[in-house]
Design a protein around this motif. Sequence first.
Motif, PDB file in Angstrom:
ATOM      1  N   ALA A  21     -15.267  -3.128 -20.411  1.00  8.18           N
ATOM      2  CA  ALA A  21     -16.614  -3.637 -19.774  1.00  8.18           C
ATOM      3  C   ALA A  21     -15.739  -4.302 -18.407  1.00  8.18           C
ATOM      4  O   ALA A  21     -16.454  -3.503 -17.781  1.00  8.18           O
ATOM      5  N   ILE A  22     -14.718  -4.948 -18.606  1.00  7.78           N
ATOM      6  CA  ILE A  22     -14.562  -5.374 -17.749  1.00  7.78           C
ATOM      7  C   ILE A  22     -14.309  -4.389 -16.954  1.00  7.78           C
ATOM      8  O   ILE A  22     -13.710  -4.113 -15.646  1.00  7.78           O
ATOM      9  N   LYS A  23     -12.950  -3.551 -17.224  1.00  4.36           N
ATOM     10  CA  LYS A  23     -12.211  -2.793 -17.018  1.00  4.36           C
ATOM     11  C   LYS A  23     -12.289  -1.369 -16.801  1.00  4.36           C
ATOM     12  O   LYS A  23     -12.209  -1.346 -14.790  1.00  4.36           O
ATOM     13  N   ILE A  24     -13.987  -1.308 -17.130  1.00  2.00           N
ATOM     14  CA  ILE A  24     -14.853  -0.079 -16.422  1.00  2.00           C
ATOM     15  C   ILE A  24     -15.294  -0.972 -14.906  1.00  2.00           C
ATOM     16  O   ILE A  24     -15.462  -0.035 -13.789  1.00  2.00           O
ATOM     17  N   CYS A  25     -15.657  -1.881 -14.630  1.00  2.00           N
ATOM     18  CA  CYS A  25     -16.331  -2.537 -14.199  1.00  2.00           C
ATOM     19  C   CYS A  25     -15.266  -2.793 -12.608  1.00  2.00           C
ATOM     20  O   CYS A  25     -15.426  -2.257 -11.683  1.00  2.00           O
ATOM     21  N   GLN A  26     -14.112  -2.759 -12.990  1.00  3.31           N
ATOM     22  CA  GLN A  26     -12.454  -2.874 -12.132  1.00  3.31           C
ATOM     23  C   GLN A  26     -12.122  -1.568 -11.848  1.00  3.31           C
ATOM     24  O   GLN A  26     -11.236  -1.190 -11.333  1.00  3.31           O
ATOM     25  N   GLY A  27     -12.566  -0.323 -12.836  1.00  3.89           N
ATOM     26  CA  GLY A  27     -12.251   0.767 -11.679  1.00  3.89           C
ATOM     27  C   GLY A  27     -12.120   2.099 -12.939  1.00  3.89           C
ATOM     28  O   GLY A  27     -11.922   3.050 -12.825  1.00  3.89           O
ATOM     29  N   LEU A  28     -11.903   1.544 -14.838  1.00  3.97           N
ATOM     30  CA  LEU A  28     -11.324   2.258 -15.267  1.00  3.97           C
ATOM     31  C   LEU A  28     -12.581   3.763 -15.623  1.00  3.97           C
ATOM     32  O   LEU A  28     -13.339   3.597 -15.743  1.00  3.97           O
ATOM     33  N   ARG A  29     -11.561   4.911 -15.295  1.00  3.85           N
ATOM     34  CA  ARG A  29     -12.753   5.908 -16.292  1.00  3.85           C
ATOM     35  C   ARG A  29     -11.882   6.874 -16.721  1.00  3.85           C
ATOM     36  O   ARG A  29     -10.385   7.133 -16.537  1.00  3.85           O
ATOM     37  N   PRO A  30     -12.303   7.714 -17.805  1.00  3.42           N
ATOM     38  CA  PRO A  30     -11.609   8.704 -18.680  1.00  3.42           C
ATOM     39  C   PRO A  30     -10.865   9.736 -17.233  1.00  3.42           C
ATOM     40  O   PRO A  30     -11.337  10.077 -16.130  1.00  3.42           O
ATOM     41  N   CYS A  31      -9.590  10.180 -18.147  1.00  5.14           N
ATOM     42  CA  CYS A  31      -9.129  11.924 -17.371  1.00  5.14           C
ATOM     43  C   CYS A  31      -9.114  12.849 -18.545  1.00  5.14           C
ATOM     44  O   CYS A  31      -9.686  12.282 -19.436  1.00  5.14           O
ATOM     45  N   PHE A  32      -8.904  14.008 -17.662  1.00  3.44           N
ATOM     46  CA  PHE A  32      -7.668  14.985 -18.186  1.00  3.44           C
ATOM     47  C   PHE A  32      -7.275  14.915 -18.058  1.00  3.44           C
ATOM     48  O   PHE A  32      -6.684  14.792 -17.569  1.00  3.44           O
ATOM     49  N   SER A  33      -6.541  14.898 -19.344  1.00  2.00           N
ATOM     50  CA  SER A  33      -4.645  15.096 -19.009  1.00  2.00           C
ATOM     51  C   SER A  33      -3.861  16.540 -19.948  1.00  2.00           C
ATOM     52  O   SER A  33      -4.729  16.538 -21.103  1.00  2.00           O
ATOM     53  N   GLY A  34      -4.183  17.797 -19.810  1.00  3.98           N
ATOM     54  CA  GLY A  34      -3.356  18.972 -20.678  1.00  3.98           C
ATOM     55  C   GLY A  34      -4.406  19.669 -20.390  1.00  3.98           C
ATOM     56  O   GLY A  34      -4.263  21.170 -21.326  1.00  3.98           O
ATOM     57  N   ILE A  35      -5.344  19.744 -19.811  1.00  3.12           N
ATOM     58  CA  ILE A  35      -6.396  20.822 -19.076  1.00  3.12           C
ATOM     59  C   ILE A  35      -7.195  20.256 -18.155  1.00  3.12           C
ATOM     60  O   ILE A  35      -6.702  19.520 -17.315  1.00  3.12           O
ATOM     61  N   GLU A  36      -6.654  22.228 -17.602  1.00  2.00           N
ATOM     62  CA  GLU A  36      -7.624  22.541 -16.656  1.00  2.00           C
ATOM     63  C   GLU A  36      -8.668  22.690 -16.290  1.00  2.00           C
ATOM     64  O   GLU A  36      -9.802  22.915 -17.166  1.00  2.00           O
ATOM     65  N   VAL A  37      -9.448  21.788 -15.447  1.00  2.00           N
ATOM     66  CA  VAL A  37     -11.242  21.651 -14.821  1.00  2.00           C
ATOM     67  C   VAL A  37     -11.342  21.614 -13.746  1.00  2.00           C
ATOM     68  O   VAL A  37     -10.365  21.165 -12.194  1.00  2.00           O
ATOM     69  N   PRO A  38     -12.145  22.487 -14.007  1.00  2.00           N
ATOM     70  CA  PRO A  38     -13.046  23.040 -12.406  1.00  2.00           C
ATOM     71  C   PRO A  38     -12.918  22.205 -11.649  1.00  2.00           C
ATOM     72  O   PRO A  38     -14.047  20.852 -11.687  1.00  2.00           O
ATOM     73  N   GLU A  86      -7.922  30.903 -17.741  1.00  2.00           N
ATOM     74  CA  GLU A  86      -6.661  31.693 -16.820  1.00  2.00           C
ATOM     75  C   GLU A  86      -5.473  30.846 -17.814  1.00  2.00           C
ATOM     76  O   GLU A  86      -4.759  31.019 -17.903  1.00  2.00           O
ATOM     77  N   ILE A  87      -5.652  29.520 -17.193  1.00  2.00           N
ATOM     78  CA  ILE A  87      -4.423  28.504 -17.158  1.00  2.00           C
ATOM     79  C   ILE A  87      -4.485  27.683 -18.020  1.00  2.00           C
ATOM     80  O   ILE A  87      -3.734  27.267 -18.966  1.00  2.00           O
ATOM     81  N   ASN A  88      -5.965  27.665 -18.995  1.00  2.00           N
ATOM     82  CA  ASN A  88      -6.123  27.326 -20.450  1.00  2.00           C
ATOM     83  C   ASN A  88      -5.542  28.101 -21.413  1.00  2.00           C
ATOM     84  O   ASN A  88      -5.532  27.297 -22.258  1.00  2.00           O
TER      85      ASN A  88
END
Length: 151
Positions: A21-38, A86-88
């Motif tokens: 919860a503290i990390k999310i308040c400090q700016g932690l967000r999930p990320c995409f890695s290994g796939i192309e996302v529009p 096409e990339i994926n």
Amino acid sequence: MYEIVSGLPPYYDLSHDNDLAIKICQGLRPCFSGIEVPQLIVQLIKKCLDANPLYRPEAHEIFKILQDWCSSDQSEIGKQIKEAEEINNTLPAISLSYETHSKAVYTSRLLNLNNLPEPKNSDDYFKQNDNITSIEFSESLRFDLPQLNTN
């Protein structure tokens, strides 16, 4: 939205506790890695995850955006989806298999989260183009889809 695109629940590999919860308040967000996302989808997810609730779109706004996106294959989102596909499609085929952290809980429960810091976006949050997370927190949350266990 993140889970639909990535196939993974957010923070599946982390303990859902006060530290998260503290990390999310400090700016932690999930990320995409290994796939192309529009990028239009990434931008919408970023808006939905903004630390300031006043900057997050309301449900009817999201519905309108999605409705507009679905109205034409010739739209910008249609082009971006086609490029991402096409990339994926050039990536190795995978089936997602992952282990959820033993203290990751995805059911409603009352949490005693007193004394959390004021929520904020990380300083580099909106500078990221190809994922959603802050560089500061990226190592603790990065996953590479092709390297996940396959069954």
